[in-house]
Design a protein around this motif. Structure first.
Motif, PDB file in Angstrom:
ATOM      1  N   ALA A 119       1.171  -0.872  -0.213  1.00  0.00           N
ATOM      2  CA  ALA A 119       0.119  -0.082  -0.189  1.00  0.00           C
ATOM      3  C   ALA A 119       0.589   1.343   0.170  1.00  0.00           C
ATOM      4  CB  ALA A 119      -1.128  -0.219   1.420  1.00  0.00           C
ATOM      5  N   MET A 120       1.861   0.962   0.273  1.00  0.00           N
ATOM      6  CA  MET A 120       2.635   2.288   1.191  1.00  0.00           C
ATOM      7  C   MET A 120       3.655   2.600  -0.934  1.00  0.00           C
ATOM      8  SD  MET A 120       3.032   4.244   3.747  1.00  0.00           S
ATOM      9  CE  MET A 120       4.425   4.359   3.392  1.00  0.00           C
ATOM     10  N   GLN A 121       3.879   1.534  -1.352  1.00  0.00           N
ATOM     11  CA  GLN A 121       4.608   1.873  -2.081  1.00  0.00           C
ATOM     12  C   GLN A 121       3.890   2.186  -3.404  1.00  0.00           C
ATOM     13  OE1 GLN A 121       7.624   1.363  -2.837  1.00  0.00           O
ATOM     14  NE2 GLN A 121       7.452   1.360  -5.488  1.00  0.00           N
ATOM     15  N   ALA A 122       1.870   2.137  -3.556  1.00  0.00           N
ATOM     16  CA  ALA A 122       1.279   1.622  -4.391  1.00  0.00           C
ATOM     17  C   ALA A 122       1.135   3.082  -4.298  1.00  0.00           C
ATOM     18  CB  ALA A 122      -0.105   1.612  -4.126  1.00  0.00           C
ATOM     19  N   CYS A 123       1.434   4.489  -2.650  1.00  0.00           N
ATOM     20  CA  CYS A 123       1.170   5.498  -2.360  1.00  0.00           C
ATOM     21  C   CYS A 123       2.633   6.371  -3.596  1.00  0.00           C
ATOM     22  CB  CYS A 123       1.436   6.095  -0.989  1.00  0.00           C
ATOM     23  SG  CYS A 123       0.089   5.710  -0.058  1.00  0.00           S
ATOM     24  N   LYS A 124       3.298   6.358  -3.254  1.00  0.00           N
ATOM     25  CA  LYS A 124       4.483   6.580  -3.378  1.00  0.00           C
ATOM     26  C   LYS A 124       4.136   6.593  -4.875  1.00  0.00           C
ATOM     27  CE  LYS A 124       7.853   4.710   0.038  1.00  0.00           C
ATOM     28  NZ  LYS A 124       8.845   4.996   0.464  1.00  0.00           N
ATOM     29  N   GLN A 125       3.823   5.560  -5.268  1.00  0.00           N
ATOM     30  CA  GLN A 125       3.444   5.996  -7.678  1.00  0.00           C
ATOM     31  C   GLN A 125       2.511   6.393  -8.060  1.00  0.00           C
ATOM     32  OE1 GLN A 125       3.264   1.944  -8.191  1.00  0.00           O
ATOM     33  NE2 GLN A 125       5.588   1.307  -7.950  1.00  0.00           N
ATOM     34  N   ALA A 126       1.142   6.889  -6.876  1.00  0.00           N
ATOM     35  CA  ALA A 126       0.091   7.881  -6.816  1.00  0.00           C
ATOM     36  C   ALA A 126       0.821   8.407  -7.327  1.00  0.00           C
ATOM     37  CB  ALA A 126      -0.755   7.517  -6.243  1.00  0.00           C
ATOM     38  N   SER A 127       0.328   9.868  -9.009  1.00  0.00           N
ATOM     39  CA  SER A 127       0.573  11.579  -8.562  1.00  0.00           C
ATOM     40  C   SER A 127      -0.449  11.568  -7.679  1.00  0.00           C
ATOM     41  CB  SER A 127       0.527  11.611  -9.661  1.00  0.00           C
ATOM     42  OG  SER A 127      -0.184  11.301 -10.816  1.00  0.00           O
ATOM     43  N   ASN A 128      -0.816  12.927  -7.444  1.00  0.00           N
ATOM     44  CA  ASN A 128      -2.170  14.238  -7.080  1.00  0.00           C
ATOM     45  C   ASN A 128      -2.415  12.980  -5.764  1.00  0.00           C
ATOM     46  OD1 ASN A 128      -0.950  15.615  -8.908  1.00  0.00           O
ATOM     47  ND2 ASN A 128      -2.039  15.405 -10.578  1.00  0.00           N
ATOM     48  N   LEU A 129      -1.960  12.263  -4.977  1.00  0.00           N
ATOM     49  CA  LEU A 129      -2.600  11.460  -3.982  1.00  0.00           C
ATOM     50  C   LEU A 129      -3.139  12.545  -2.666  1.00  0.00           C
ATOM     51  CD1 LEU A 129      -4.010   8.644  -3.208  1.00  0.00           C
ATOM     52  CD2 LEU A 129      -2.188   8.168  -2.227  1.00  0.00           C
ATOM     53  N   ASP A 130      -4.453  12.641  -2.159  1.00  0.00           N
ATOM     54  CA  ASP A 130      -5.053  13.912  -1.644  1.00  0.00           C
ATOM     55  C   ASP A 130      -4.125  13.268   0.158  1.00  0.00           C
ATOM     56  OD1 ASP A 130      -7.127  14.244  -0.654  1.00  0.00           O
ATOM     57  OD2 ASP A 130      -6.663  13.431   1.071  1.00  0.00           O
ATOM     58  N   ASP A 131      -3.677  14.552   0.533  1.00  0.00           N
ATOM     59  CA  ASP A 131      -2.774  14.411   1.773  1.00  0.00           C
ATOM     60  C   ASP A 131      -3.128  13.365   3.001  1.00  0.00           C
ATOM     61  OD1 ASP A 131      -0.549  15.520   0.330  1.00  0.00           O
ATOM     62  OD2 ASP A 131      -1.286  17.847   1.706  1.00  0.00           O
ATOM     63  N   GLN A 132      -4.372  13.399   2.980  1.00  0.00           N
ATOM     64  CA  GLN A 132      -5.600  13.352   4.057  1.00  0.00           C
ATOM     65  C   GLN A 132      -5.166  11.016   3.849  1.00  0.00           C
ATOM     66  OE1 GLN A 132      -9.578  14.421   4.331  1.00  0.00           O
ATOM     67  NE2 GLN A 132      -9.802  13.863   6.785  1.00  0.00           N
ATOM     68  N   VAL A 133      -5.538  11.004   2.477  1.00  0.00           N
ATOM     69  CA  VAL A 133      -5.469   8.641   2.037  1.00  0.00           C
ATOM     70  C   VAL A 133      -3.647   9.348   2.410  1.00  0.00           C
ATOM     71  CG1 VAL A 133      -5.365   6.966   0.359  1.00  0.00           C
ATOM     72  CG2 VAL A 133      -6.696   9.628   0.034  1.00  0.00           C
ATOM     73  N   GLN A 134      -2.600   9.975   2.217  1.00  0.00           N
ATOM     74  CA  GLN A 134      -1.676   9.266   2.098  1.00  0.00           C
ATOM     75  C   GLN A 134      -0.910   9.165   3.622  1.00  0.00           C
ATOM     76  OE1 GLN A 134       1.103  11.309  -0.270  1.00  0.00           O
ATOM     77  NE2 GLN A 134       2.864  10.137   0.342  1.00  0.00           N
ATOM     78  N   LYS A 135      -1.701  10.080   4.634  1.00  0.00           N
ATOM     79  CA  LYS A 135      -1.637  10.008   5.784  1.00  0.00           C
ATOM     80  C   LYS A 135      -2.520   9.016   6.692  1.00  0.00           C
ATOM     81  CE  LYS A 135      -0.578  15.394   6.677  1.00  0.00           C
ATOM     82  NZ  LYS A 135      -0.628  16.284   6.940  1.00  0.00           N
ATOM     83  N   ALA A 136      -3.280   8.273   5.929  1.00  0.00           N
ATOM     84  CA  ALA A 136      -4.075   7.344   6.949  1.00  0.00           C
ATOM     85  C   ALA A 136      -3.382   6.148   6.457  1.00  0.00           C
ATOM     86  CB  ALA A 136      -5.793   7.474   5.722  1.00  0.00           C
ATOM     87  N   VAL A 137      -2.672   6.137   4.341  1.00  0.00           N
ATOM     88  CA  VAL A 137      -2.228   4.714   4.803  1.00  0.00           C
ATOM     89  C   VAL A 137      -0.748   4.989   5.221  1.00  0.00           C
ATOM     90  CG1 VAL A 137      -1.528   3.202   3.033  1.00  0.00           C
ATOM     91  CG2 VAL A 137      -2.909   4.900   2.344  1.00  0.00           C
ATOM     92  N   GLN A 138      -0.260   5.715   5.822  1.00  0.00           N
ATOM     93  CA  GLN A 138       0.834   6.123   6.621  1.00  0.00           C
ATOM     94  C   GLN A 138       0.422   5.204   7.894  1.00  0.00           C
ATOM     95  OE1 GLN A 138       2.441   9.946   6.035  1.00  0.00           O
ATOM     96  NE2 GLN A 138       3.723   9.057   3.751  1.00  0.00           N
ATOM     97  N   THR A 139      -0.065   6.128   8.768  1.00  0.00           N
ATOM     98  CA  THR A 139      -0.702   5.747  10.333  1.00  0.00           C
ATOM     99  C   THR A 139      -0.479   3.669   9.843  1.00  0.00           C
ATOM    100  OG1 THR A 139      -2.030   8.129  10.402  1.00  0.00           O
ATOM    101  CG2 THR A 139      -1.883   6.647  11.714  1.00  0.00           C
ATOM    102  N   ALA A 140      -1.727   3.970   9.569  1.00  0.00           N
ATOM    103  CA  ALA A 140      -2.161   2.419   9.028  1.00  0.00           C
ATOM    104  C   ALA A 140      -0.887   1.495   9.282  1.00  0.00           C
ATOM    105  CB  ALA A 140      -3.109   1.813   8.340  1.00  0.00           C
ATOM    106  N   HIS A 141      -0.034   1.635   8.180  1.00  0.00           N
ATOM    107  CA  HIS A 141       0.853   1.196   7.890  1.00  0.00           C
ATOM    108  C   HIS A 141       1.924   0.761   9.262  1.00  0.00           C
ATOM    109  CE1 HIS A 141       5.662   0.495   5.900  1.00  0.00           C
ATOM    110  NE2 HIS A 141       5.196  -0.675   5.624  1.00  0.00           N
TER     111      HIS A 141
END
Length: 108
Positions: A75-97
Motif C-alpha cells: 500500500a505504501m508503494q502504491a502511494c509513492k507511485q500515485a501522482s496527485n494523491l490526496d494528503d489525507q489518504v496518504q497520511k491514513a495509509v502511513q498511519t495504518a502502515h
C-alpha cells in the motif's frame, strides 16, 4: 505475551486500516492499485483481529502480522507511485502502515 499484545493492538490497527479504506473509497483520484491493496489489507486485518480472540499460538500470530506488514508495504508503494494523491489518504495509509510495523517490531 505476544497474544496479549496482539489482542490489544490489532483492533486499533483495524480501525486505522478501515479509516484508510474509507478515504480511498470516498476520495477522487485514488489509483485502483491502492484501493485494491487497502481493500485486501482491510479484509486481512479484520480476520487477524478476529483470530486473536481465539486460542491461536504465538507463531501463527507472528505470521499473520508479518503478512499484514507485507500488505502495508504494498500500500505504501502504491502511494509513492500515485501522482496527485490526496494528503489525507496518504497520511491514513502511513498511519495504518506505521501501526502494523510497530506491532511487528514489538512482537519480534
Amino acid at each position: 505475551m505476544q497474544t496479549k499484545l496482539a489482542k490489544e493492538q490489532l483492533p486499533k490497527i483495524d480501525q486505522h486500516v478501515r479509516n484508510a479504506a474509507q478515504l480511498c473509497q470516498t476520495t477522487d483520484n485514488v489509483p485502483d492499485a491502492l484501493r485494491d491493496c487497502i481493500g485486501e489489507l482491510e479484509r486481512e486485518t479484520g480476520e487477524a483481529a478476529a483470530m486473536v480472540t481465539g486460542e491461536e499460538n504465538d507463531q501463527r500470530i507472528l505470521d499473520c502480522v508479518d503478512h499484514l506488514e507485507e500488505l502495508g508495504d504494498r500500500a505504501m508503494q502504491a502511494c509513492k507511485q500515485a501522482s496527485n494523491l490526496d494528503d489525507q489518504v496518504q497520511k491514513a495509509v502511513q498511519t495504518a502502515h506505521g501501526a502494523i510495523s510497530d506491532l511487528k517490531h514489538r512482537l519480534h
